[in-house]
Scaffold this motif. Sequence first.
Motif, PDB file in Angstrom:
ATOM      1  N   PRO A  62       0.835  -1.195   0.000  1.00 20.83           N
ATOM      2  CA  PRO A  62       0.000   0.000   0.000  1.00 20.83           C
ATOM      3  C   PRO A  62       0.874   1.251   0.000  1.00 20.83           C
ATOM      4  O   PRO A  62       2.054   1.186   0.359  1.00 20.83           O
ATOM      5  CB  PRO A  62      -0.784  -0.109   1.312  1.00 20.83           C
ATOM      6  CG  PRO A  62      -0.493  -1.471   1.875  1.00 20.83           C
ATOM      7  CD  PRO A  62       0.784  -1.912   1.287  1.00 20.83           C
ATOM      8  N   SER A 106       9.759   5.846   1.438  1.00 16.43           N
ATOM      9  CA  SER A 106      10.065   4.513   1.946  1.00 16.43           C
ATOM     10  C   SER A 106       9.879   3.460   0.854  1.00 16.43           C
ATOM     11  O   SER A 106      10.696   2.548   0.693  1.00 16.43           O
ATOM     12  CB  SER A 106       9.163   4.210   3.149  1.00 16.43           C
ATOM     13  OG  SER A 106       9.122   2.823   3.387  1.00 16.43           O
ATOM     14  N   THR A 165       2.436  -7.373   4.498  1.00 19.29           N
ATOM     15  CA  THR A 165       2.573  -6.497   3.340  1.00 19.29           C
ATOM     16  C   THR A 165       1.632  -5.297   3.438  1.00 19.29           C
ATOM     17  O   THR A 165       1.946  -4.220   2.932  1.00 19.29           O
ATOM     18  CB  THR A 165       2.287  -7.311   2.068  1.00 19.29           C
ATOM     19  OG1 THR A 165       3.121  -8.469   2.115  1.00 19.29           O
ATOM     20  CG2 THR A 165       2.596  -6.537   0.816  1.00 19.29           C
ATOM     21  N   LEU A 166       0.500  -5.488   4.099  1.00 23.42           N
ATOM     22  CA  LEU A 166      -0.438  -4.358   4.256  1.00 23.42           C
ATOM     23  C   LEU A 166       0.199  -3.195   5.022  1.00 23.42           C
ATOM     24  O   LEU A 166      -0.262  -2.067   4.932  1.00 23.42           O
ATOM     25  CB  LEU A 166      -1.713  -4.809   4.973  1.00 23.42           C
ATOM     26  CG  LEU A 166      -2.574  -5.838   4.226  1.00 23.42           C
ATOM     27  CD1 LEU A 166      -3.807  -6.174   5.048  1.00 23.42           C
ATOM     28  CD2 LEU A 166      -2.983  -5.315   2.847  1.00 23.42           C
ATOM     29  N   LEU A 167       1.242  -3.480   5.795  1.00 23.58           N
ATOM     30  CA  LEU A 167       1.889  -2.423   6.590  1.00 23.58           C
ATOM     31  C   LEU A 167       3.193  -1.946   5.946  1.00 23.58           C
ATOM     32  O   LEU A 167       3.944  -1.172   6.541  1.00 23.58           O
ATOM     33  CB  LEU A 167       2.161  -2.937   8.005  1.00 23.58           C
ATOM     34  CG  LEU A 167       0.921  -3.454   8.745  1.00 23.58           C
ATOM     35  CD1 LEU A 167       1.295  -3.942  10.135  1.00 23.58           C
ATOM     36  CD2 LEU A 167      -0.152  -2.373   8.836  1.00 23.58           C
ATOM     37  N   ARG A 168       3.449  -2.375   4.723  1.00 29.07           N
ATOM     38  CA  ARG A 168       4.666  -1.953   4.032  1.00 29.07           C
ATOM     39  C   ARG A 168       4.722  -0.427   3.944  1.00 29.07           C
ATOM     40  O   ARG A 168       3.767   0.209   3.529  1.00 29.07           O
ATOM     41  CB  ARG A 168       4.670  -2.534   2.623  1.00 29.07           C
ATOM     42  CG  ARG A 168       5.908  -2.128   1.859  1.00 29.07           C
ATOM     43  CD  ARG A 168       5.952  -2.468   0.379  1.00 29.07           C
ATOM     44  NE  ARG A 168       4.995  -3.334  -0.215  1.00 29.07           N
ATOM     45  CZ  ARG A 168       5.284  -4.498  -0.809  1.00 29.07           C
ATOM     46  NH1 ARG A 168       6.507  -4.945  -0.849  1.00 29.07           N
ATOM     47  NH2 ARG A 168       4.336  -5.214  -1.375  1.00 29.07           N
ATOM     48  N   SER A 169       5.826   0.132   4.359  1.00 29.98           N
ATOM     49  CA  SER A 169       6.111   1.574   4.293  1.00 29.98           C
ATOM     50  C   SER A 169       5.327   2.398   5.302  1.00 29.98           C
ATOM     51  O   SER A 169       5.374   3.618   5.300  1.00 29.98           O
ATOM     52  CB  SER A 169       5.896   2.144   2.875  1.00 29.98           C
ATOM     53  OG  SER A 169       4.530   2.420   2.608  1.00 29.98           O
ATOM     54  N   TYR A 170       4.615   1.721   6.211  1.00 32.43           N
ATOM     55  CA  TYR A 170       3.849   2.450   7.230  1.00 32.43           C
ATOM     56  C   TYR A 170       4.761   2.957   8.339  1.00 32.43           C
ATOM     57  O   TYR A 170       4.544   4.039   8.879  1.00 32.43           O
ATOM     58  CB  TYR A 170       2.764   1.529   7.789  1.00 32.43           C
ATOM     59  CG  TYR A 170       2.130   2.000   9.068  1.00 32.43           C
ATOM     60  CD1 TYR A 170       1.523   3.255   9.148  1.00 32.43           C
ATOM     61  CD2 TYR A 170       2.125   1.193  10.211  1.00 32.43           C
ATOM     62  CE1 TYR A 170       0.934   3.683  10.326  1.00 32.43           C
ATOM     63  CE2 TYR A 170       1.544   1.612  11.382  1.00 32.43           C
ATOM     64  CZ  TYR A 170       0.949   2.862  11.440  1.00 32.43           C
ATOM     65  OH  TYR A 170       0.380   3.278  12.607  1.00 32.43           O
ATOM     66  N   HIS A 190       1.680   3.875   1.893  1.00 33.94           N
ATOM     67  CA  HIS A 190       1.763   4.625   3.155  1.00 33.94           C
ATOM     68  C   HIS A 190       2.788   5.747   3.048  1.00 33.94           C
ATOM     69  O   HIS A 190       2.596   6.815   3.617  1.00 33.94           O
ATOM     70  CB  HIS A 190       2.143   3.693   4.308  1.00 33.94           C
ATOM     71  CG  HIS A 190       1.120   2.657   4.633  1.00 33.94           C
ATOM     72  ND1 HIS A 190      -0.130   2.956   5.095  1.00 33.94           N
ATOM     73  CD2 HIS A 190       1.170   1.295   4.557  1.00 33.94           C
ATOM     74  CE1 HIS A 190      -0.822   1.833   5.302  1.00 33.94           C
ATOM     75  NE2 HIS A 190      -0.049   0.818   4.976  1.00 33.94           N
ATOM     76  N   ASP A 191       3.904   5.499   2.374  1.00 29.66           N
ATOM     77  CA  ASP A 191       4.992   6.489   2.356  1.00 29.66           C
ATOM     78  C   ASP A 191       5.826   6.261   1.092  1.00 29.66           C
ATOM     79  O   ASP A 191       6.505   5.239   0.963  1.00 29.66           O
ATOM     80  CB  ASP A 191       5.859   6.316   3.606  1.00 29.66           C
ATOM     81  CG  ASP A 191       7.002   7.328   3.679  1.00 29.66           C
ATOM     82  OD1 ASP A 191       7.590   7.675   2.632  1.00 29.66           O
ATOM     83  OD2 ASP A 191       7.330   7.752   4.805  1.00 29.66           O
TER      84      ASP A 191
END
Lengths: 428, 428
Positions: A374, A380, B70-75, A376-377
């Motif tokens: 996703p 990153s 993977t849902l939290l990638r770059s979070y 998010h950034d």
Amino acid sequence: MTYLSKLLIKNVEIISAPDNEKYFLGIDNDTISVISKEMPTGFENAEIINASDKIAVPGLVNTHTHAAMTLLRSYADDMVLMDWLQNKIWPAEAGLNDEDIYWGTMLSIAEMLKTGTTCFADMYFAMDKVAQAVNETGIRASLSRGLVGLTPDADEKLQDNEMLFKNWHGKADGRIRVMFGPHAPYTCPVSYLKKVVAKAGELNAEIHMHLCETAGEVSDCVKEHNMTPIKLMNSLDMFDCGTLAAHCVHVSEADLDIMADKKVRVAHNPQSNLKLASGIAPVPAMLKRGIIVGLGTDGTSSNNNLDLLEECRLAAMLHKGISGDPLLIPAQEALKLATKQGASALGFTDVGEIEVGQKADIVLYDMQKPYWYPRHDRVSLLVYAASATDADTVIVNGKVLMKNGELLEMDVEKIYAEANMRGHRLTR
Amino acid sequence: MTYLSKLLIKNVEIISAPDNEKYFLGIDNDTISVISKEMPTGFENAEIINASDKIAVPGLVNTHTHAAMTLLRSYADDMVLMDWLQNKIWPAEAGLNDEDIYWGTMLSIAEMLKTGTTCFADMYFAMDKVAQAVNETGIRASLSRGLVGLTPDADEKLQDNEMLFKNWHGKADGRIRVMFGPHAPYTCPVSYLKKVVAKAGELNAEIHMHLCETAGEVSDCVKEHNMTPIKLMNSLDMFDCGTLAAHCVHVSEADLDIMADKKVRVAHNPQSNLKLASGIAPVPAMLKRGIIVGLGTDGTSSNNNLDLLEECRLAAMLHKGISGDPLLIPAQEALKLATKQGASALGFTDVGEIEVGQKADIVLYDMQKPYWYPRHDRVSLLVYAASATDADTVIVNGKVLMKNGELLEMDVEKIYAEANMRGHRLTR
């Protein structure tokens, strides 16, 4: 080269802007002239690029390579340095002719553009051929003639570098800069280094040199001169010319102090240094002192590619891992090393950021890939997850050199064939 | 799933065969049945893939990940481990529902297939959903339910893992294996570990556990039990079940001796260990003892992608760089870790090589890229220069899952949209 006077990129996200916002990015000749949320005036007849689901990132800067060595990629790996050089690389290099260097450089430029690099620092020989390739392809470069002072033709090489400077420095619409390239402390006697520094000083040229790459180089230098390579070069007033020092793996605190004081810029080549087992440069200590650090791949015989995004990721990861401090070199800083700081290291003052007034060196990355989700950034995602092959559109100095992953003005099939044939001839 | 009974790949180079030679590679159902220079008989009516200028490589094996993360990638990146876990990852994970895990896993599977990975080891929760995704997509996997023994529902989790084993071990045409997944020494009390080992022993199941990831984990374990995690697990007879140990960054010589003796297999996650500043596992010492080492990405919150070729390259580079020995983990060995050894680490005995009799898990890489030239050595080109995105065609268990870079049976646009929406909901 001909330029379209006006280019407008629309619907584009920009890596330095807030996530999810879309912009118009207007380019006038070679320069970014407007960044706005509304359609800017004066671009009604511009060439348009629709950058939907793409993100604009400053072109990456490779601050240290030997482009034509690409011909030797995969020829000799997993060897001890001196065995590798003496029994593989040097004998193969002895067969290199000017046309080989041209085609090896063309292969490298194709690879760099396809992986998002828009500017590179090269040190090799037959540099006229390299300049020709840079001029033709539209990429940006800092070129230096590798100067080995131990051979009978050492003075001729210095003259080559002088001619290269006179013929090419500031040329190709300002895309080419020229430095002097004394190879290394162990290949340049002090008497020769003095000549190089004098000539560079006379022409107001800068210097690009391998420094402190291996522990052996440093200890040999200390044994011979009672000074570290950094101290020795400082004693020769080299750094007053402005110096790009490649590697700097083995530098002391005192060396770092000199480097900060004399504004020595560093080309950090993390992957080459690992592969050749040279070690890991103390980059966090350099950054703490305000030393400008750019990233480099080194030649592809010791890397083995020119993927600067890979170096950017590795720089961000490696220094955390060996220090135990996960806060070192965060993604944002790693990206700055790969772009603005790299450009500064090469002496390009208006390159490396997507800002009005900067030269238009821009890469549009296609985010329609699983590892861009996703969102998010974005920084990153780029630094830690993306592939360099996501580079979809590449603009250098305002000119579109690649679109939809296709190089517009390079015959890649011919380049692949020439490089393959020449690479095999050299290593027969 | 339906299978074409016969598939024939022609004009293909094979990574383990001499360079420049072209083969016919015949697949019968799920198995490689013939490799020959001449057109084999019995394939007259087979589906044909013309693999001109492509090279066949065994599908890469990712021996440790948490796919749905993977849902939290770059979070949340560039943070200290406990701050990261307590303030970002755990609160976000608390909101995960079963459908999130399904879609997060689907995104991961899309990424793995697109980057040449055909088999992975997953440890997470709602593993029924993960098994469903594996079953539907055609990838191969070893699944374990993450077992944290500190919470009131610890016994339920163990039952979950038992049900997972009974429902899925050996299923999906043999593509799924199930292990028990005790999370880590610091999340599983000894009394709980005993139950896990007893249950695994009863079912003849193997174990997948995080072990010796950080120095703190090891010192805490020694303080509490007067034993290293390896010694402690050995004292509980865990290793007699067959164990895949993820990380093993901080292991002593005595630990390594136990691991070799008990045939503990290791999932080496070099990039995650660097990014989280955990350190670098002593892989050369493991290999010297004959310990089976596979490579893993870990979850994408700490990597941040599932690019196993990147891990393969990093493993080959990193151990040279920190040891000073450029001969460690040459390209050929790195590739073996990423393929055959990885498959062995997961308990798949007939996976990981392109040989007659092996399961047909094959990736065809497109070599029409600048960094695949010149072609001096294909293994070196793959390990040191190529991009994972060169994966063009992917076959798992004899079935073509990707062709010309397009996943044939996955709706990637829906997966991207679902993953993006769910990832943002979790981190609101």
